[in-house]
Design a protein around this motif. Sequence first.
Motif, short mmCIF file in Angstrom:
data_model
loop_
_atom_site.label_atom_id
_atom_site.label_comp_id
_atom_site.label_asym_id
_atom_site.label_seq_id
_atom_site.Cartn_x
_atom_site.Cartn_y
_atom_site.Cartn_z
N MET A 280 -0.83 35.17 -42.98
CA MET A 280 -0.18 36.46 -42.80
C MET A 280 -0.90 37.50 -43.65
N ASP A 281 -1.06 38.72 -43.08
CA ASP A 281 -1.82 39.74 -43.80
C ASP A 281 -0.97 40.77 -44.53
N GLY A 282 0.34 40.64 -44.52
CA GLY A 282 1.20 41.57 -45.25
C GLY A 282 1.42 42.89 -44.52
N SER A 283 0.73 43.10 -43.40
CA SER A 283 0.92 44.31 -42.60
C SER A 283 1.48 43.97 -41.23
N GLY A 284 2.05 42.79 -41.12
CA GLY A 284 2.66 42.37 -39.87
C GLY A 284 1.77 41.50 -39.00
N GLY A 285 0.52 41.33 -39.37
CA GLY A 285 -0.38 40.50 -38.58
C GLY A 285 -0.37 39.06 -39.06
N GLN A 286 -0.48 38.14 -38.12
CA GLN A 286 -0.54 36.73 -38.49
C GLN A 286 -1.26 35.93 -37.42
N CYS A 287 -1.73 34.77 -37.83
CA CYS A 287 -2.32 33.82 -36.90
C CYS A 287 -1.95 32.42 -37.39
N SER A 288 -2.03 31.46 -36.49
CA SER A 288 -1.72 30.08 -36.84
C SER A 288 -2.84 29.19 -36.34
N GLY A 289 -2.98 28.05 -36.97
CA GLY A 289 -3.99 27.10 -36.55
C GLY A 289 -3.77 25.76 -37.21
N ALA A 290 -4.73 24.88 -37.01
CA ALA A 290 -4.68 23.56 -37.62
C ALA A 290 -6.11 23.14 -37.94
N VAL A 291 -6.26 22.40 -39.03
CA VAL A 291 -7.56 21.86 -39.43
C VAL A 291 -7.43 20.35 -39.53
N ALA A 292 -8.56 19.66 -39.42
CA ALA A 292 -8.56 18.20 -39.47
C ALA A 292 -9.22 17.71 -40.75
N VAL A 293 -8.69 16.62 -41.27
CA VAL A 293 -9.27 15.92 -42.42
C VAL A 293 -9.43 14.46 -42.01
N CYS A 294 -10.62 13.91 -42.23
CA CYS A 294 -10.93 12.54 -41.84
C CYS A 294 -10.95 11.63 -43.07
N VAL A 295 -10.34 10.45 -42.94
CA VAL A 295 -10.49 9.38 -43.93
C VAL A 295 -11.16 8.24 -43.16
N PRO A 296 -12.51 8.13 -43.27
CA PRO A 296 -13.22 7.14 -42.46
C PRO A 296 -12.82 5.71 -42.80
N HIS A 297 -12.99 4.84 -41.82
CA HIS A 297 -12.72 3.42 -42.01
C HIS A 297 -13.72 2.84 -43.00
N ASP A 298 -15.00 3.21 -42.86
CA ASP A 298 -16.02 2.75 -43.80
C ASP A 298 -17.18 3.75 -43.79
N ARG A 299 -18.20 3.47 -44.56
CA ARG A 299 -19.35 4.37 -44.67
C ARG A 299 -20.50 3.96 -43.74
N GLY A 300 -20.31 2.95 -42.92
CA GLY A 300 -21.34 2.51 -41.99
C GLY A 300 -21.18 3.21 -40.66
N GLU A 301 -21.14 2.41 -39.59
CA GLU A 301 -20.98 2.96 -38.25
C GLU A 301 -19.67 3.70 -38.08
#
Length: 174
Positions: A135-156
């Motif tokens: 929110m920008d404090g002047s009535g404007g806003q946007c929404s979204g989503a971001v992803a975070v990965c926790v890999p199974h391993d460091r190989g394939e």
Amino acid sequence: MVSDGEYFVAVSGYGDPTFEGIHNKSGRYALTISLVPVPAPNTPPACSAATATPEALWPPDRKMADVSIVGVTDPDVDPMTLTISSIFQDEPPAGLRGTDSCSDGAGVGSGTASVRASSDGAGDGRVYSIGFTAMDGSGGQCSGAVAVCVPHDRGEGETCIDQGPLFDSTDCES
């Protein structure tokens, strides 16, 4: 909106608002012009370039890690407030049930999310989906989503395959 250029002012005799007719009267006139600036309309923040920092958590040591959301901009350069609205994950919760840390996510209602660096050992890596509103404090806003990965391993399996946000990371009853 005021623009550069020539402006014309017409003066007519009293009682002749259509500027028709000939007038032989003269007199002194005082003309005052005031320019009133019109504020530009507010443009809402842009969430399309948002990313998580960090985007991946390693090692999967089951510790909670803070995640910030970056890349949200405001075209008007208004100060913004970013609030975490949800945290979901594509694997069943791995929290420590019966303890103070039973959930895999925290921070809803604040500006920073915390998620558990954990993934199913037989899975394809855990993906958290962190929803937010800016929110920008002047009535404007946007929404979204971001992803975070926790890999199974460091190989394939170093990358995560997003099976969709199926579980509420903040719910200890999932």
